[in-house]
Design a protein around this motif. Sequence first.
Motif, PDB file in Angstrom:
ATOM      1  N   MET A 159      33.291  33.601  47.037  1.00 33.25           N
ATOM      2  CA  MET A 159      34.473  33.521  46.178  1.00 33.25           C
ATOM      3  C   MET A 159      34.077  33.603  44.708  1.00 33.25           C
ATOM      4  O   MET A 159      34.782  34.211  43.891  1.00 33.25           O
ATOM      5  CB  MET A 159      35.228  32.216  46.453  1.00 33.25           C
ATOM      6  N   GLY A 160      32.934  33.005  44.371  1.00 35.14           N
ATOM      7  CA  GLY A 160      32.459  33.092  42.993  1.00 35.14           C
ATOM      8  C   GLY A 160      32.085  34.514  42.617  1.00 35.14           C
ATOM      9  O   GLY A 160      32.365  34.966  41.501  1.00 35.14           O
ATOM     10  N   LEU A 161      31.481  35.242  43.544  1.00 34.68           N
ATOM     11  CA  LEU A 161      31.125  36.634  43.284  1.00 34.68           C
ATOM     12  C   LEU A 161      32.373  37.481  43.048  1.00 34.68           C
ATOM     13  O   LEU A 161      32.414  38.327  42.140  1.00 34.68           O
ATOM     14  CB  LEU A 161      30.337  37.199  44.468  1.00 34.68           C
ATOM     15  N   VAL A 162      33.404  37.261  43.857  1.00 34.09           N
ATOM     16  CA  VAL A 162      34.652  37.996  43.680  1.00 34.09           C
ATOM     17  C   VAL A 162      35.244  37.705  42.307  1.00 34.09           C
ATOM     18  O   VAL A 162      35.698  38.602  41.590  1.00 34.09           O
ATOM     19  CB  VAL A 162      35.649  37.633  44.799  1.00 34.09           C
ATOM     20  N   ASN A 163      35.227  36.438  41.910  1.00 37.53           N
ATOM     21  CA  ASN A 163      35.750  36.059  40.597  1.00 37.53           C
ATOM     22  C   ASN A 163      34.943  36.698  39.464  1.00 37.53           C
ATOM     23  O   ASN A 163      35.494  37.044  38.413  1.00 37.53           O
ATOM     24  CB  ASN A 163      35.730  34.538  40.448  1.00 37.53           C
ATOM     25  N   SER A 164      33.645  36.894  39.687  1.00 38.26           N
ATOM     26  CA  SER A 164      32.808  37.496  38.647  1.00 38.26           C
ATOM     27  C   SER A 164      33.226  38.933  38.370  1.00 38.26           C
ATOM     28  O   SER A 164      33.069  39.421  37.244  1.00 38.26           O
ATOM     29  CB  SER A 164      31.329  37.450  39.054  1.00 38.26           C
ATOM     30  N   GLY A 165      33.768  39.612  39.380  1.00 39.90           N
ATOM     31  CA  GLY A 165      34.246  40.973  39.159  1.00 39.90           C
ATOM     32  C   GLY A 165      35.386  41.016  38.164  1.00 39.90           C
ATOM     33  O   GLY A 165      35.466  41.926  37.326  1.00 39.90           O
ATOM     34  N   ILE A 166      36.280  40.027  38.231  1.00 35.68           N
ATOM     35  CA  ILE A 166      37.393  39.957  37.284  1.00 35.68           C
ATOM     36  C   ILE A 166      36.866  39.748  35.868  1.00 35.68           C
ATOM     37  O   ILE A 166      37.294  40.405  34.920  1.00 35.68           O
ATOM     38  CB  ILE A 166      38.361  38.825  37.670  1.00 35.68           C
ATOM     39  N   GLY A 167      35.918  38.822  35.729  1.00 30.60           N
ATOM     40  CA  GLY A 167      35.354  38.554  34.408  1.00 30.60           C
ATOM     41  C   GLY A 167      34.697  39.776  33.808  1.00 30.60           C
ATOM     42  O   GLY A 167      34.880  40.083  32.626  1.00 30.60           O
ATOM     43  N   LEU A 168      33.942  40.510  34.617  1.00 27.03           N
ATOM     44  CA  LEU A 168      33.280  41.703  34.125  1.00 27.03           C
ATOM     45  C   LEU A 168      34.298  42.768  33.724  1.00 27.03           C
ATOM     46  O   LEU A 168      34.151  43.434  32.692  1.00 27.03           O
ATOM     47  CB  LEU A 168      32.345  42.263  35.195  1.00 27.03           C
ATOM     48  N   GLY A 169      35.345  42.924  34.512  1.00 20.78           N
ATOM     49  CA  GLY A 169      36.342  43.962  34.249  1.00 20.78           C
ATOM     50  C   GLY A 169      37.069  43.780  32.934  1.00 20.78           C
ATOM     51  O   GLY A 169      37.446  44.774  32.288  1.00 20.78           O
ATOM     52  N   VAL A 170      37.275  42.536  32.503  1.00 18.84           N
ATOM     53  CA  VAL A 170      37.966  42.287  31.232  1.00 18.84           C
ATOM     54  C   VAL A 170      37.206  42.919  30.078  1.00 18.84           C
ATOM     55  O   VAL A 170      37.770  43.648  29.254  1.00 18.84           O
ATOM     56  CB  VAL A 170      38.150  40.773  30.996  1.00 18.84           C
TER      57      VAL A 170
END
Length: 495
Positions: A159-170
Motif C-alpha cells: 500500500m505504501g508503494l502504491v501511495n508513492s506513485g501518487i507522490g511521484l506523479g505530482v
Amino acid sequence: MATVGRMIGRAEDPVGASSPPELVASGAPSGGLGIAFVLAIGLAVVAIIPTAVVPLLGTLAGQLHGSASSIAWSVTAVSLAYGVTNPACGRLGDIYGYRNIILACLAITGIGTVLCAIATAMPMFLVGRILQGAAGGLIPVSIGLVRNTVSPDKVRVGMGLVNSGIGLGVGVGFMLGGLLQDYAWNVTFWIMLVFVLVAIVSIAMLVPRPQGRSSRSLRDFDLIGAVLITIGATGILLPLSKGAEWGWTSPTTLGLFAAGAAVLVVFAKWESRHVAPLVQLRLFAVPHFLLPNIAVALLAATTGAVFIFFVGYTSAPPDLAGYGFGASVLRAGSFMLPYSIMAFLVSPLSARLGQGVGARTLLITGGMLTTLTFAFLTWNHDQQWQIYLGSAVYGIALACFNPALYALVADAFSIDKAGVAQGMSTLSEQLGSSVGSAATTAVLAASLIPGTQLSTAGAYTHAYVLCVGFATVGLIVAVVEAFIHRTRGSAIRGR
C-alpha cells in the motif's frame, strides 16, 4: 476490527460471501510486491493528469478560443470526476475483479487523453478532461488489488508503494507541463498518453489475470445507489470548487450545496434498505472506520491548500506584492519537488514502519508532521529554503497518513469489500482536499493588494494558520480514535 467488518459484511450483503475473482482460486493473498510496483505506475498517471495541465492554462485559452471560466472548468472537471468515480469503481472491482476495472479506467483515460490532444474547440477538450477523470477510479481498486493479492506480511508495504506513485506523479506532472509550455500545448497530452499506455501494458502483462470466475454479476451492483452518490457528491464538490468564483452566498452555490445534501440523504435511506448496498452504512457507526476517515479528510484539507501556497506565493512578483520570488511556472513547480520526492521515497518505508508500530501511530505521526509543517511555515516563508524544507516535511507527512488510512480501512472491512471501502475513503479525502482548497482561496481572496489580484502577505499568514487548525483537529481526532481503540478495542472486536 476485521471481525466486525466480516460480521457487518455478512449481515448486510448476502452476496458479500462470494470472494472477488482474484481470490476465487487461491482463497487468500499470496503475491509479492511486484504487483504494487506496477500499480504505482498507474497511480502516477492519476497525479500527472490534473497537475500537468496547470502550466498550460494560459495557452489553452487562446488555442481553444475559450474563456477564462471555461478553462477553469478543465481543472474542475477532472477533480469532480476523480471524486465521484471512487465508490462506484471500488464496488465494480469487488464484483468483476480489480485488475479488470483498473484496465477499463486506464482505457477510458486514454480515450480522454486523445480527445484532449486533438481538440480544436473547448467543448471537445472538456469532454476529454471528464473522461480523463476515470483515472481517479484507479486509487480504490489498486488498494483493493494489493489487499487481496499481496501476501499478508507485505500488504502494508505494498500500500505504501502504491501511495508513492501518487507522490511521484505530482512532481512529474507539474514539471512536465512547465518544461513543455513553450511547445505546442497538445504535446503534453501526447506525452500523457504515453504514460497511460505504459501503465496499461505494464498492468496487462505483469499483473496476473483474475483466477476463476466471480459468482457475482451486474445485478449485484447498486446502480441507483451509484447514481445517487455521484449526483450528491457532485452537488457538494462543485460549489466547493467554484464557490470563490460564483460567490459563497450566491443562489447557485447555496442551491447546489442544498441539493447535494438532499440527494445524499436520499442515498443514505436507499442504501439502508438495499439488499446489496453500494456502501455499508452501518460501518460508519464504528469509530475505527469513521474517525480515521475524518482525521485524514482534515489532514487532506491541507493538501488542497499546499499547491496554492508553494506555487502561488513563490510566483508572486516581489516588487509589486512585497513578497514572493517572481518564479517562472517551471521554477515555481520546483518547490513541489521535495514534497513529491519525499512522498515517493518515504511511503514504502513508513508503511513498513507501520507494521511494527501500528497504523494508528503512523496516522498520528502524519498528523503531527502536518501540524508542525504549517506551524513552521506560518512564521517562516520569506526565504526559498524555508519553502523547500516545508515541502519536504509535508511529503513525509503525506507518506505517513495516507498509507495509515489504507491499512485501517483494510482492517475495518471484509476482504471482499476492499474496493468499495477504499473508494469511500478516497472520496472523503477528496472532499477534505476540496474544502481546504476552497477555504484557503477564500482567505487569500479576502485581502487583496489594492489595484491587483494579488493577496496581501498577511493573507498568506492567515491561510497558513487555517491549515494549522485543520491539521491540529485532524491530529486530535486520530489521537481520540487510538485512545478508543486501546480502551475499548477488545470489547468491540468481541461483538
